[in-house]
Scaffold this motif. Structure first.
Motif, PDB file in Angstrom:
ATOM      1  N   ASN A 144       0.873  -1.188   0.000  1.00  0.00           N
ATOM      2  CA  ASN A 144       0.000   0.000   0.000  1.00  0.00           C
ATOM      3  C   ASN A 144       0.902   1.227   0.000  1.00  0.00           C
ATOM      4  O   ASN A 144       2.129   1.105   0.010  1.00  0.00           O
ATOM      5  N   SER A 193      -1.466   5.589  -3.891  1.00  0.00           N
ATOM      6  CA  SER A 193      -2.232   4.379  -3.567  1.00  0.00           C
ATOM      7  C   SER A 193      -2.818   3.746  -4.819  1.00  0.00           C
ATOM      8  O   SER A 193      -3.142   4.436  -5.784  1.00  0.00           O
ATOM      9  N   GLN A 229      -5.910  -2.590  -3.315  1.00  0.00           N
ATOM     10  CA  GLN A 229      -4.985  -1.990  -2.353  1.00  0.00           C
ATOM     11  C   GLN A 229      -3.559  -2.233  -2.825  1.00  0.00           C
ATOM     12  O   GLN A 229      -3.142  -3.371  -3.054  1.00  0.00           O
TER      13      GLN A 229
END
Ligand SMILES: *Cc1c(COP(=O)(O)O)cnc(C)c1O
Length: 470
Positions: free
Chosen positions: A152, A292, A301
């Motif tokens: 992440n 992200s 993610q």
């Protein structure tokens, strides 16, 4: 202990007998024996506890069986399960941020149930690199020379700081030391990476000379952090990327931007709220940019670092890159999402996050009307009144915090029950929770984040069921 309590305790069923009893055969049909017996035991224990407390007047076998039925039902329910989001918050961190595009879902299915080319180069028939599946695409989409994707963006920041600034100094503006998403704090990640944070400027104003004065032989990195969910107004000043680039070149120190949202397209429809694209930050001279995978990119993610090859190569070799690496399912979803992004129009249509962000308000009216009609057909006006109201959706996830995205919501005004009771029913008493907004005793259902017609019908059925049970 009083006589009658002893008598009640004697009446309690035995675990094994109750477990095997006829009434419960079908209930336990597909429940592992150990799980079933534990449930029976806990239900009996609860009654025993009430007897000892003096709060049970009788042992009612039917009650115990009903309790067991509920517990069995709950024990079969996945903890991580589908939720219907009618809150209007598009990138809702508590609800899993970005729903994946169909192509990304298919890609996950394709690799998850079998073997894959995860680290296998099928052209050269040698061991391959898992980074290869997404690196070229990221470069095409951002203009970067090289890229790496990790678990992440918090992991990406940690990787960069650990590689470039461990036991060295990182200069960052005090105006950018924000907390994002409840638990991401730049100073904490700095400490974890053993980087020495040199704060410059003040909360509202930081000038180029603040950075210049802080440069020392120990300086290893200039860091710029996108403030994401935080916006300052009034007398503020910050140093632009191009100014920082000049300083970074002059001092021979790399410039790194933690961008957070990671948007690939110029979302001109958001005017002043639009966030800078990854490509623009790289073009302005950032050596590294991280963002992200599941915010404005609309993928799984992940945290992506894009930038100069010489620096990315160093990140790939860091031991943390191994610890923070992506698994095959995430890589499959990320690759498919990035592929869609090669065509901007396709991305806006097919990536749910981008589609929900950019659907014009007028295109939502029909959905709102359909929801209102469904509800009016099945719920009596003595119970509730429904209306279509103008509302504001939010991007969420710390992206474009000040952006008012106009939308339609269906509101519920109560004649029976209350917003509080309906909420408890919709969220806690159903296998698929339905998340709405409450405002002044009214429930609001923002149609922007309802993903399809099935969800719409399910919302209507659930609300109907709530009023029926009353
Ligand atoms: C969201 C965000 C992060 C954390 O990213 P995750 O992918 O949630 O780990 C870090 N920095 C900024 C600026 C952000 O907006």
């Amino acid at each position: 202990m009083p006589q009658d309590n002893q008598e009640l305790l004697r009446q309690l069923p035995k675990v094994d007998e109750l477990f095997l009893s006829r009434e419960l055969t079908s209930v336990f049909a597909d429940v592992p024996e150990k799980v079933g017996k534990d449930i029976v035991r806990s239900s009996i224990d609860e009654v025993r506890h009430r007897i000892l407390e003096g709060s049970a007047q009788a042992v009612d076998l039917a009650d115990i069986i009903a309790d067991i039925r509920v517990k069995v039902m709950l024990s079969k329910r996945s903890s991580l399960r589908h939720v219907i989001n009618a809150s209007g918050i598009i990138i809702h961190t508590n609800l899993g941020r970005s729903p994946l595009a169909d192509a990304a879902l298919h890609a996950v299915l394709e690799v998850a149930g079998g073997y894959s080319t995860l680290e296998y180069d099928s052209d050269r028939r040698v061991r391959g690199s898992r980074h290869a599946h997404v690196e070229t695409l990221i470069c095409q989409l951002t203009g970067a020379e090289a890229a790496i994707a990790v678990n992440n963006n918090a992991a990406a920041v940690m990787l960069v700081l650990s590689e470039f600034a461990c036991e060295k100094e990182v200069i960052v503006s005090r105006g950018e030391l924000v907390e994002i998403g409840g638990s991401f704090r730049v100073p904490d990640i700095m400490a974890l990476s053993r980087a020495r944070m040199i704060e410059v400027g003040t909360t509202n104003k930081t000038h180029l000379y603040d950075y210049e004065r802080a440069i020392s032989p120990e300086t290893a990195l200039l860091l710029k952090v996108h403030p994401s969910n935080f916006k300052m107004i009034g007398f503020t000043e910050s140093v632009s990327l191009s100014e920082l680039k000049e300083l970074s070149t002059k001092c021979g120190v790399p410039l790194y931007e933690d961008q957070g949202s990671g948007v690939l397209f110029d979302l001109a429809c958001f005017k002043d709220c639009a966030e800078p694209t990854v490509a623009s930050s790289l073009k302005l001279g950032c050596d590294l940019v991280s963002f992200s995978g599941d915010k404005l990119l609309g993928g799984p993610q992940a945290g992506i670092v894009a930038g100069s090859k010489q620096y990315i190569d160093r990140l790939k070799k860091h031991p943390l890159a191994r610890a923070l690496r992506l698994d095959k399912m995430t890589l499959a979803a990320l690759e498919a999402t990035l592929r869609i992004c090669l065509d901007e129009q396709r991305a806006l249509n097919e990536i749910p996050t981008l589609r929900m962000l950019t659907t014009p308000k007028k295109d939502l009216l029909q959905t709102a009307e359909r929801l209102k009609d469904l509800l009016e057909k099945s719920v009596s006006t003595n119970d509730a009144r429904f209306a279509i109201v103008d509302e504001i959706s939010r991007a969420g996830g710390g992206s474009m915090p000040l952006c008012d995205i106009e939308t339609y919501a269906v509101s519920i005004d109560f004649r029976q029950g209350s917003a509080e009771k309906l909420n408890a029913y919709l969220v806690s008493q159903r296998d698929t929770p339905i998340v709405t907004r409450t405002h002044d005793e009214r429930i609001l259902m923002d149609v922007r984040t309802i993903l399809n017609d099935d969800e719409l019908v399910e919302i209507s059925n659930a609300i109907t069921a709530f009023f029926m049970q009353r």
